[in-house]
Scaffold this motif. Structure first.
Motif, PDB file in Angstrom:
ATOM      1  N   ALA A   8       0.846  -1.188   0.000  1.00  0.00           N
ATOM      2  CA  ALA A   8       0.000   0.000   0.000  1.00  0.00           C
ATOM      3  C   ALA A   8       0.882   1.239   0.000  1.00  0.00           C
ATOM      4  O   ALA A   8       1.866   1.310   0.743  1.00  0.00           O
ATOM      5  CB  ALA A   8      -0.918   0.009   1.221  1.00  0.00           C
ATOM      6  N   VAL A   9       0.531   2.203  -0.847  1.00  0.00           N
ATOM      7  CA  VAL A   9       1.218   3.491  -0.870  1.00  0.00           C
ATOM      8  C   VAL A   9       0.181   4.563  -0.546  1.00  0.00           C
ATOM      9  O   VAL A   9      -0.848   4.671  -1.224  1.00  0.00           O
ATOM     10  CB  VAL A   9       1.863   3.780  -2.238  1.00  0.00           C
ATOM     11  CG1 VAL A   9       2.567   5.139  -2.202  1.00  0.00           C
ATOM     12  CG2 VAL A   9       2.851   2.678  -2.611  1.00  0.00           C
ATOM     13  N   LEU A  10       0.442   5.332   0.492  1.00  0.00           N
ATOM     14  CA  LEU A  10      -0.485   6.354   0.958  1.00  0.00           C
ATOM     15  C   LEU A  10       0.119   7.738   0.753  1.00  0.00           C
ATOM     16  O   LEU A  10       1.281   7.972   1.102  1.00  0.00           O
ATOM     17  CB  LEU A  10      -0.796   6.128   2.440  1.00  0.00           C
ATOM     18  CG  LEU A  10      -1.682   7.151   3.152  1.00  0.00           C
ATOM     19  CD1 LEU A  10      -3.039   7.294   2.470  1.00  0.00           C
ATOM     20  CD2 LEU A  10      -1.841   6.781   4.617  1.00  0.00           C
ATOM     21  N   CYS A  11      -0.661   8.646   0.186  1.00  0.00           N
ATOM     22  CA  CYS A  11      -0.268  10.034   0.005  1.00  0.00           C
ATOM     23  C   CYS A  11      -1.410  10.922   0.496  1.00  0.00           C
ATOM     24  O   CYS A  11      -2.560  10.469   0.623  1.00  0.00           O
ATOM     25  CB  CYS A  11       0.018  10.356  -1.457  1.00  0.00           C
ATOM     26  SG  CYS A  11       1.328   9.364  -2.214  1.00  0.00           S
ATOM     27  N   ALA A  12      -1.117  12.174   0.732  1.00  0.00           N
ATOM     28  CA  ALA A  12      -2.158  13.103   1.149  1.00  0.00           C
ATOM     29  C   ALA A  12      -2.875  13.734  -0.040  1.00  0.00           C
ATOM     30  O   ALA A  12      -4.082  13.973   0.015  1.00  0.00           O
ATOM     31  CB  ALA A  12      -1.559  14.203   2.035  1.00  0.00           C
ATOM     32  N   LEU A  13      -2.135  13.986  -1.139  1.00  0.00           N
ATOM     33  CA  LEU A  13      -2.639  14.813  -2.234  1.00  0.00           C
ATOM     34  C   LEU A  13      -2.600  14.075  -3.567  1.00  0.00           C
ATOM     35  O   LEU A  13      -1.717  13.240  -3.795  1.00  0.00           O
ATOM     36  CB  LEU A  13      -1.783  16.080  -2.353  1.00  0.00           C
ATOM     37  CG  LEU A  13      -1.709  16.979  -1.120  1.00  0.00           C
ATOM     38  CD1 LEU A  13      -0.644  18.047  -1.314  1.00  0.00           C
ATOM     39  CD2 LEU A  13      -3.063  17.598  -0.823  1.00  0.00           C
ATOM     40  N   PRO A  14      -3.520  14.416  -4.477  1.00  0.00           N
ATOM     41  CA  PRO A  14      -3.513  13.772  -5.797  1.00  0.00           C
ATOM     42  C   PRO A  14      -2.199  13.937  -6.543  1.00  0.00           C
ATOM     43  O   PRO A  14      -1.736  13.003  -7.211  1.00  0.00           O
ATOM     44  CB  PRO A  14      -4.665  14.468  -6.537  1.00  0.00           C
ATOM     45  CG  PRO A  14      -5.590  14.924  -5.461  1.00  0.00           C
ATOM     46  CD  PRO A  14      -4.695  15.299  -4.302  1.00  0.00           C
ATOM     47  N   GLN A  15      -1.563  15.112  -6.452  1.00  0.00           N
ATOM     48  CA  GLN A  15      -0.327  15.336  -7.198  1.00  0.00           C
ATOM     49  C   GLN A  15       0.818  14.472  -6.672  1.00  0.00           C
ATOM     50  O   GLN A  15       1.812  14.253  -7.370  1.00  0.00           O
ATOM     51  CB  GLN A  15       0.066  16.808  -7.148  1.00  0.00           C
ATOM     52  CG  GLN A  15       0.532  17.306  -5.789  1.00  0.00           C
ATOM     53  CD  GLN A  15       0.520  18.818  -5.684  1.00  0.00           C
ATOM     54  OE1 GLN A  15      -0.509  19.436  -5.500  1.00  0.00           O
ATOM     55  NE2 GLN A  15       1.690  19.410  -5.831  1.00  0.00           N
TER      56      GLN A  15
END
Length: 263
Positions: A8-15
């Motif tokens: 799983a890769v988690l980011c805060a923002l679409p970019q």
């Protein structure tokens, strides 16, 4: 030996997620629980990528959702952050050896499982991240915890042609801090190499669930700049997101099952 596993890769923002998604094959997109998701394959690795939103609550909730719904063998948090280490410029990277909450009584939080004051990236995943950054031409520089007072006063020079990274401390705040005294306290007390708003919460949830964790943050600005000013430098944010995403793609490409384990 089975070599297929889900990360799983988690980011805060679409970019922040797009540079990772563009490296996947067989992409399927969906939305659930207030997050945007994409699944796909990168080499032998089955990957789910999530836009979880900004802030500690959003990051913690998204991390728990990913763990419950996708049962990942590891979770990577990727994205942009503000630099506190004077050796790190725009686009440079912090691999989170440790992650810490700011504005929090960590002694009280540590009374509950997983009984930790700070949270750590998995040692083998951190070593792999450092290896791929070395291979990408980054130069390792000292973290604030490794510096003495003299080294801490030396900034990166404009004529240094190399991108830089450090294995250091990621400080997670509820605020976009600009007060010089607050930022200096984070450097001095916590040895924070960068500041952001999500990482420690995701690391906390992973520690509670015994899921190996890795944090990779690229610098989009120097801490102290107002949020409104940061938004005027979209090219810096784009560069940072691209660099973090490229590092995570390289980690995924190099990953094999022997380097992921549950405690």
């Amino acid at each position: 030996m089975e070599t297929h596993h889900r990360v799983a890769v988690l980011c805060a923002l679409p970019q922040e997620v797009e540079p990772i998604i563009e490296g996947l094959h067989g992409i399927e997109r969906s939305s659930r629980y207030g997050t945007d998701l994409a699944t796909g394959q990168l080499g032998e690795v089955s990957v789910v990528v999530c836009v979880g939103g900004m802030g500690k609550v959003a990051a913690g909730a998204a991390a728990q959702m990913l763990i419950c719904e996708y049962h990942p063998d590891a979770l990577i948090f990727s994205g942009i952050a503000g630099s506190l280490n004077p050796l790190l410029e725009i686009g440079d990277i912090v691999v989170g050896r440790s992650l810490v909450y700011l504005e929090t009584n960590n002694d009280i939080i540590a009374e509950c499982d997983p009984f930790l004051y700070t949270y750590a990236s998995d040692a083998r995943l951190s070593a792999l991240a450092c290896q791929v950054l070395d291979e990408q031409g980054y130069r390792r520089v000292p973290s604030l915890a490794e510096m003495d007072g003299t080294a801490a006063a030396v900034a990166a020079t404009d004529n240094d042609p190399n991108r830089r990274y450090t294995l250091g401390t990621i400080a997670t705040s509820d605020q976009f801090n600009t007060d010089p005294d607050v930022l200096e306290h984070t450097r001095r007390v916590w040895h924070g190499d960068c500041e952001e708003m999500e990482g420690a919460a995701a690391a906390h949830v992973c520690a509670k669930n015994r899921v190996p964790f890795l944090a990779v943050r690229a610098m989009s600005n120097r801490c102290g700049e107002a949020y409104e000013d940061l938004n005027r430098h979209q090219s810096d944010m784009t560069l940072a997101a691209q660099n973090a995403g490229a590092a995570v793609r390289a980690v995924l490409s190099a990953l094999h099952v022997a380097q992921i384990h549950h405690a």
